[in-house]
Design a protein around this motif. Structure first.
Motif, short mmCIF file in Angstrom:
data_model
loop_
_atom_site.label_atom_id
_atom_site.label_comp_id
_atom_site.label_asym_id
_atom_site.label_seq_id
_atom_site.Cartn_x
_atom_site.Cartn_y
_atom_site.Cartn_z
N PHE A 94 11.27 3.76 2.29
CA PHE A 94 10.25 2.59 2.14
C PHE A 94 8.71 3.22 1.98
N PHE A 95 8.37 4.33 2.70
CA PHE A 95 7.07 4.86 2.46
C PHE A 95 6.79 5.45 1.09
N LYS A 96 8.05 6.13 0.45
CA LYS A 96 7.74 6.59 -0.92
C LYS A 96 7.85 5.23 -1.91
N LYS A 97 8.44 4.46 -1.76
CA LYS A 97 8.70 3.47 -2.53
C LYS A 97 7.37 2.54 -2.83
N LYS A 98 6.68 2.44 -1.70
CA LYS A 98 5.46 1.72 -1.52
C LYS A 98 4.24 2.52 -1.75
#
Length: 185
Positions: free
Chosen positions: A101-105
């Motif tokens: 999630f951290f990378k995607k956002k």
């Protein structure tokens, strides 16, 4: 990726936790910052992916995280930094989803929350639960930073955020207050 784990009297949990983290992320680097004054622990960590830092006296959870972050910034290839406690109040199984999630956002900071819908708090005494709820209520009223869990130390940071934090935090205290201080920089 770096995982910084501040510890104090967590000998029972730290070996189990590091084993679980390494199973999920075999290439992770784990920095344990221990204020226990237990010199025998250092010799027990055989894995080269685990760095153990013993500080001679209890200096506080927040300062332990800042210390681990400062040490981990030396290696310029470290891009993602995680902070988590050793007492299993944070589920290491959630790391994969949180990192994704951290990378995607493309975030600089991701804070897990114990106070969102479908979240749970396990193995806490009523006193710890009440103290946490009161602390979060006060932080929400005073800081107004728009998060649901000001005192949760299960966080993911970008390199840019860690540089900013290590430069600007730890000036008003060295314990749990650093968690709230981070939100203000």
């Amino acid at each position: 990726m770096i995982v910084v784990i501040p510890t104090y009297k967590e000998k029972k949990n730290i070996f189990i936790l590091t084993k679980k983290i390494l199973k999920i992320f075999p290439k992770v680097k784990i920095y344990i910052v221990d204020d226990t004054e237990n010199t025998s622990l250092r010799k027990q960590f055989k894995n080269k992916r685990i760095k153990y830092f013993l500080r001679k006296n209890k200096k506080g959870r927040g300062s332990a995280v800042l210390y681990g972050f400062s040490k981990s910034l030396i290696n310029k290839s470290n891009k993602i930094f995680v902070e988590m406690d050793a007492d299993f109040s944070h589920n290491p199984e959630e790391l994969k989803r949180n990192i994704s999630f951290f990378k995607k956002k493309n975030l600089d900071l991701l804070i897990s929350s114990r106070y969102m819908e479908n979240s749970k708090i396990v193995n806490w005494s009523i006193q710890r639960l009440l103290f946490s709820k009161l602390s979060n209520f006060l932080a929400r009223v005073l800081l107004k930073a728009g998060v649901t869990d000001y005192t949760n130390g299960y966080r993911v940071y970008s390199r840019r955020a860690v540089k900013l934090i290590t430069k600007n935090c730890g000036k008003i205290g060295d314990g749990f207050i650093v968690l709230s201080e981070i939100l203000l920089v």
